[in-house]
Motif scaffolding. Structure first.
Motif, PDB file in Angstrom:
ATOM      1  N   GLU A 261      36.644 -35.703  41.604  1.00 33.64           N
ATOM      2  CA  GLU A 261      35.952 -36.381  42.015  1.00 33.64           C
ATOM      3  C   GLU A 261      35.666 -36.371  43.374  1.00 33.64           C
ATOM      4  N   LYS A 262      36.814 -36.106  44.270  1.00 38.20           N
ATOM      5  CA  LYS A 262      36.377 -35.325  45.647  1.00 38.20           C
ATOM      6  C   LYS A 262      35.902 -34.590  45.682  1.00 38.20           C
ATOM      7  N   PHE A 263      36.203 -33.203  44.800  1.00 31.44           N
ATOM      8  CA  PHE A 263      36.196 -31.917  44.615  1.00 31.44           C
ATOM      9  C   PHE A 263      34.652 -32.033  44.332  1.00 31.44           C
ATOM     10  N   ASN A 264      34.331 -32.729  42.934  1.00 29.15           N
ATOM     11  CA  ASN A 264      32.807 -32.609  42.492  1.00 29.15           C
ATOM     12  C   ASN A 264      31.947 -32.924  43.643  1.00 29.15           C
ATOM     13  N   LYS A 265      32.447 -34.442  44.494  1.00 23.67           N
ATOM     14  CA  LYS A 265      31.341 -34.532  45.273  1.00 23.67           C
ATOM     15  C   LYS A 265      30.979 -33.441  46.325  1.00 23.67           C
ATOM     16  N   LEU A 266      32.353 -33.033  46.688  1.00 25.98           N
ATOM     17  CA  LEU A 266      31.398 -31.563  47.859  1.00 25.98           C
ATOM     18  C   LEU A 266      30.732 -30.746  47.347  1.00 25.98           C
ATOM     19  N   VAL A 267      31.056 -30.129  46.257  1.00 23.58           N
ATOM     20  CA  VAL A 267      29.961 -28.824  45.079  1.00 23.58           C
ATOM     21  C   VAL A 267      29.179 -29.621  44.686  1.00 23.58           C
ATOM     22  N   GLU A 268      28.585 -31.265  44.842  1.00 24.26           N
ATOM     23  CA  GLU A 268      27.747 -31.685  44.346  1.00 24.26           C
ATOM     24  C   GLU A 268      26.710 -31.745  45.964  1.00 24.26           C
ATOM     25  N   GLN A 269      26.833 -31.538  46.744  1.00 27.37           N
ATOM     26  CA  GLN A 269      26.079 -31.987  48.481  1.00 27.37           C
ATOM     27  C   GLN A 269      25.863 -30.925  48.653  1.00 27.37           C
ATOM     28  N   PHE A 270      27.491 -29.739  48.544  1.00 25.88           N
ATOM     29  CA  PHE A 270      26.969 -27.927  48.577  1.00 25.88           C
ATOM     30  C   PHE A 270      25.043 -27.252  48.180  1.00 25.88           C
ATOM     31  N   LEU A 271      25.344 -27.777  46.498  1.00 26.99           N
ATOM     32  CA  LEU A 271      24.456 -27.841  45.614  1.00 26.99           C
ATOM     33  C   LEU A 271      23.151 -27.880  46.306  1.00 26.99           C
ATOM     34  N   SER A 272      23.648 -29.341  46.487  1.00 22.57           N
ATOM     35  CA  SER A 272      21.685 -30.071  46.438  1.00 22.57           C
ATOM     36  C   SER A 272      20.756 -29.618  48.519  1.00 22.57           C
ATOM     37  N   VAL A 273      22.673 -29.115  48.860  1.00 21.65           N
ATOM     38  CA  VAL A 273      21.594 -27.955  49.723  1.00 21.65           C
ATOM     39  C   VAL A 273      20.950 -27.302  50.108  1.00 21.65           C
ATOM     40  N   ASP A 274      21.575 -26.890  48.650  1.00 20.64           N
ATOM     41  CA  ASP A 274      21.148 -25.220  48.322  1.00 20.64           C
ATOM     42  C   ASP A 274      20.400 -25.134  47.380  1.00 20.64           C
ATOM     43  N   THR A 275      19.497 -26.255  47.201  1.00 22.08           N
ATOM     44  CA  THR A 275      18.475 -26.153  46.242  1.00 22.08           C
ATOM     45  C   THR A 275      17.177 -26.212  46.205  1.00 22.08           C
TER      46      THR A 275
END
Length: 275
Positions: A261-275
């Motif tokens: 859950e923590k990992f997926n959240k980190l990746v989600e945050q990264f991808l949202s900034v990247d979008t």
């Protein structure tokens, strides 16, 4: 050809790569590490397939892919990855490598341009795994330790099993794993025969992708996630080698499985900034 929830991509005559391909949207490609399989990314497939097209591969001689005596090195694995991406006609890809899977990503980038790469995620792997300056560089261990693994443990199935068991309980997972979990993780690794694991181990340890890591961080949004146990060294090394990469610290070497859950959240945050 569809088998279960996956398909096969032929990358060489008689050599097929097993691919899980789930969901729709911007593609994320996960590449497992040394001798591991698509199965370790079960929590990422489940989570990200709700919003993205998620592709997970069994590299050559791993899991359900063909076991072959040829090409068990990360130069070939990089070429294999390119063939999978081309065959699936993936565009604007986020590549996420774990452990030696990062070497596959760096090699892919070395062989290809960045036109088709949207962003990069490197999970707990130095671009140079072996160094005589092991006290300052981010390395897998001393030359003596690495030599002992190669010459003692990876010589037969029992040794490979013992090595993976010890690595799982001491490095990969922070909590105490159950017997069933340990057996399952070891079973994933043993799908790669020991005589191929030795080739992969040597190829990984003698790789040097520091230049590719620098270029990657300067070219597309890049996230590096490192484990707690060597965070200070890994952060300093990453800041020196690829200073434009974002850096996060989480759990053990298998943090995306243990702390999904923590990992997926980190990746989600990264991808949202990247979008």
């Amino acid at each position: 050809m569809t088998v279960l929830d996956g398909k096969y991509v032929e990358v060489d005559p008689g050599v097929e790569i097993f691919v899980q391909d789930v969901g729709s949207g911007d593609p994320i490609v996960f590449i497992p590490g040394f001798t591991f399989t698509t199965e370790v990314f079960i929590h990422q497939v489940e989570h990200f397939s709700k919003t993205n097209r998620v592709i997970v591969i069994d590299p050559r001689s791993h899991g359900r892919s063909s076991i072959t005596l040829q090409g068990n090195d990360y130069v070939t694995h990089g070429t294999d990855l390119a063939k999978v991406i081309d065959t699936l006609q993936l565009k604007n890809v986020t590549l996420a490598g774990w452990s030696f899977g990062c070497l596959t990503v760096w090699e892919y980038l070395k062989q290809n341009d960045y036109d088709n790469v949207k962003s990069l995620i490197f999970i707990d792997m130095s671009p140079k795994a072996l160094s005589t300056n092991h006290e300052e560089d981010w390395v897998e261990g001393t030359i003596g330790d690495i030599g002992a693994i190669y010459n003692t443990y990876l010589r037969n199935p029992a040794g490979q099993r013992e090595f993976i068991q010890a690595y799982t309980t001491s490095v990969m997972v922070q909590r105490e794993v159950t017997e069933d979990e340990l057996n399952w993780l070891v079973e994933q690794s043993l799908k790669t025969p020991y005589y191929i694991a030795t080739n992969l181990f040597a190829s990984g340890m003698f790789s040097d992708y520091r230049e590719e890591a620098r270029i990657a961080s300067e070219t597309v949004p890049t996230l590096t996630i490192v484990a707690d146990h060597w965070a200070a060294t890994a952060i300093e090394f990453t800041q020196k080698i690829s200073p434009k990469s974002s850096i996060e610290v989480l759990g053990g070497h298998l943090m995306f499985w243990e702390h999904s859950e923590k990992f997926n959240k980190l990746v989600e945050q990264f991808l949202s900034v990247d979008t």
